[in-house]
Design an enzyme around this catalytic site. Structure first.
Site, PDB file in Angstrom:
ATOM      1  CG  HIS A 153      -1.939  -1.087   1.165  1.00 31.39           C
ATOM      2  ND1 HIS A 153      -3.032  -1.172   2.033  1.00 31.39           N
ATOM      3  CD2 HIS A 153      -2.260  -1.881   0.339  1.00 31.39           C
ATOM      4  CE1 HIS A 153      -3.769  -2.187   1.592  1.00 31.39           C
ATOM      5  NE2 HIS A 153      -3.283  -2.718   0.517  1.00 31.39           N
ATOM      6  CD  GLU A 208      -1.937   3.733   3.071  1.00 25.07           C
ATOM      7  OE1 GLU A 208      -3.284   4.008   3.479  1.00 25.07           O
ATOM      8  OE2 GLU A 208      -1.789   3.140   2.443  1.00 25.07           O
ATOM      9  CB  CYS A 256      -6.297  -1.128   5.190  1.00 16.56           C
ATOM     10  SG  CYS A 256      -4.581  -1.576   5.314  1.00 16.56           S
ATOM     11  CB  CYS A 314      -1.735   1.049   6.034  1.00 18.43           C
ATOM     12  SG  CYS A 314      -1.136   0.410   4.651  1.00 18.43           S
TER      13      CYS A 314
END
Length: 141
Positions: free
Chosen positions: A70, A72, A98, A101
Protein backbone atom coordinates in the site's frame (compact mmCIF):
# COMPACT_ATOMS: atom_id res chain seq x y z
CA UNK A 1 -7.10 32.45 10.18
CA UNK A 2 -4.58 29.74 11.10
CA UNK A 3 -7.22 27.02 10.67
CA UNK A 4 -7.97 28.21 7.12
CA UNK A 5 -4.24 28.21 6.27
CA UNK A 6 -3.91 24.69 7.68
CA UNK A 7 -6.84 23.49 5.54
CA UNK A 8 -5.32 25.09 2.43
CA UNK A 9 -1.96 23.46 3.12
CA UNK A 10 -3.62 20.09 3.81
CA UNK A 11 -5.42 20.30 0.47
CA UNK A 12 -2.19 21.17 -1.38
CA UNK A 13 -0.39 18.17 0.03
CA UNK A 14 -3.41 15.98 -0.73
CA UNK A 15 -3.33 17.15 -4.36
CA UNK A 16 0.35 16.16 -4.43
CA UNK A 17 -0.58 12.71 -3.08
CA UNK A 18 -3.15 12.37 -5.88
CA UNK A 19 -0.52 13.28 -8.47
CA UNK A 20 1.91 10.81 -6.89
CA UNK A 21 -0.76 8.08 -7.14
CA UNK A 22 -0.46 8.36 -10.92
CA UNK A 23 2.89 6.53 -10.61
CA UNK A 24 1.05 3.36 -9.57
CA UNK A 25 0.66 0.56 -12.10
CA UNK A 26 -2.37 -0.79 -10.24
CA UNK A 27 -5.53 -0.85 -12.31
CA UNK A 28 -8.20 -1.31 -9.63
CA UNK A 29 -7.14 1.64 -7.49
CA UNK A 30 -4.20 4.02 -7.58
CA UNK A 31 -3.24 5.38 -4.17
CA UNK A 32 -0.58 7.96 -3.32
CA UNK A 33 0.91 9.06 0.00
CA UNK A 34 3.09 11.99 1.05
CA UNK A 35 4.75 12.15 4.47
CA UNK A 36 5.34 15.71 5.71
CA UNK A 37 7.20 16.98 8.76
CA UNK A 38 7.73 20.65 9.57
CA UNK A 39 6.41 21.61 6.09
CA UNK A 40 8.99 19.38 4.39
CA UNK A 41 8.16 16.27 2.39
CA UNK A 42 10.25 13.55 4.01
CA UNK A 43 8.85 10.58 2.08
CA UNK A 44 6.35 9.52 -0.53
CA UNK A 45 4.82 6.31 -1.77
CA UNK A 46 2.24 4.76 -4.03
CA UNK A 47 0.70 1.32 -4.15
CA UNK A 48 2.55 -1.30 -6.14
CA UNK A 49 4.69 -4.39 -6.09
CA UNK A 50 7.96 -4.62 -4.11
CA UNK A 51 11.20 -3.42 -5.71
CA UNK A 52 12.44 -5.83 -8.35
CA UNK A 53 9.02 -7.38 -9.02
CA UNK A 54 6.97 -6.98 -12.18
CA UNK A 55 4.83 -3.83 -12.25
CA UNK A 56 1.56 -5.75 -12.36
CA UNK A 57 -0.70 -5.43 -9.31
CA UNK A 58 -3.60 -7.67 -10.34
CA UNK A 59 -3.75 -11.29 -11.47
CA UNK A 60 -5.56 -12.48 -14.61
CA UNK A 61 -8.91 -12.41 -12.75
CA UNK A 62 -8.45 -8.76 -11.69
CA UNK A 63 -7.76 -9.62 -8.04
CA UNK A 64 -5.00 -7.62 -6.34
CA UNK A 65 -1.92 -9.77 -5.71
CA UNK A 66 -1.28 -10.50 -2.04
CA UNK A 67 2.20 -8.97 -2.09
CA UNK A 68 1.19 -5.53 -3.38
CA UNK A 69 2.32 -2.83 -0.96
CA UNK A 70 0.00 0.00 0.00
CA UNK A 71 1.07 3.61 -0.55
CA UNK A 72 1.29 4.29 3.21
CA UNK A 73 3.52 1.24 3.78
CA UNK A 74 5.79 2.33 0.92
CA UNK A 75 6.12 5.86 2.34
CA UNK A 76 6.79 4.61 5.88
CA UNK A 77 9.38 2.01 4.83
CA UNK A 78 11.05 4.55 2.54
CA UNK A 79 11.49 7.03 5.40
CA UNK A 80 12.79 4.18 7.58
CA UNK A 81 15.62 3.66 5.06
CA UNK A 82 16.53 7.36 5.19
CA UNK A 83 18.03 9.53 7.90
CA UNK A 84 14.63 11.13 8.60
CA UNK A 85 12.20 10.29 11.37
CA UNK A 86 8.44 10.11 10.91
CA UNK A 87 7.88 10.93 14.59
CA UNK A 88 5.30 13.73 14.72
CA UNK A 89 4.79 13.79 10.93
CA UNK A 90 1.56 14.11 8.95
CA UNK A 91 0.57 11.52 6.36
CA UNK A 92 -1.41 12.69 3.34
CA UNK A 93 -3.02 9.78 1.52
CA UNK A 94 -5.61 9.66 -1.24
CA UNK A 95 -7.66 6.86 0.41
CA UNK A 96 -8.11 6.26 4.14
CA UNK A 97 -5.74 3.63 5.58
CA UNK A 98 -6.57 -0.04 6.07
CA UNK A 99 -6.05 -1.76 9.42
CA UNK A 100 -2.55 -3.03 8.53
CA UNK A 101 -1.33 0.39 7.39
CA UNK A 102 -2.93 1.98 10.45
CA UNK A 103 -0.77 -0.24 12.68
CA UNK A 104 2.33 0.97 10.81
CA UNK A 105 1.19 4.61 11.11
CA UNK A 106 0.83 4.25 14.88
CA UNK A 107 4.21 2.56 15.27
CA UNK A 108 5.90 5.15 13.03
CA UNK A 109 4.83 7.97 15.39
CA UNK A 110 2.73 9.78 12.78
CA UNK A 111 0.45 12.26 14.55
CA UNK A 112 -2.04 13.21 11.82
CA UNK A 113 -3.57 11.52 8.77
CA UNK A 114 -5.28 13.55 6.06
CA UNK A 115 -7.19 11.73 3.32
CA UNK A 116 -9.69 12.55 0.60
CA UNK A 117 -11.60 9.32 -0.01
CA UNK A 118 -12.93 7.08 2.76
CA UNK A 119 -12.25 3.40 2.05
CA UNK A 120 -15.31 1.13 2.36
CA UNK A 121 -13.75 -0.74 5.29
CA UNK A 122 -13.23 1.73 8.15
CA UNK A 123 -11.51 -0.40 10.79
CA UNK A 124 -8.22 1.35 10.04
CA UNK A 125 -9.72 4.75 10.83
CA UNK A 126 -11.27 3.37 14.01
CA UNK A 127 -7.87 2.10 15.16
CA UNK A 128 -6.20 5.44 14.41
CA UNK A 129 -8.91 7.28 16.36
CA UNK A 130 -8.40 4.92 19.28
CA UNK A 131 -4.66 5.70 19.17
CA UNK A 132 -5.39 9.43 19.38
CA UNK A 133 -4.15 10.23 15.89
CA UNK A 134 -5.79 13.30 14.37
CA UNK A 135 -7.86 12.46 11.29
CA UNK A 136 -9.00 14.92 8.63
CA UNK A 137 -10.95 14.26 5.46
CA UNK A 138 -10.86 16.86 2.69
CA UNK A 139 -12.21 16.83 -0.81
CA UNK A 140 -9.69 18.25 -3.21
CA UNK A 141 -10.50 20.49 -6.13
Amino acid sequence: MKNNKTIQLDKRYLRMAHIWAENSYCERRQVGAILVKEKMIISDGYNGTPSGFENVCEDETGTTKSYVLHAEANAITKVAKSNNSSEGATLYVTTSPCIECSKLIIQAGIKKVVFSEKYRITDGLELLERAGIELKQHEIN
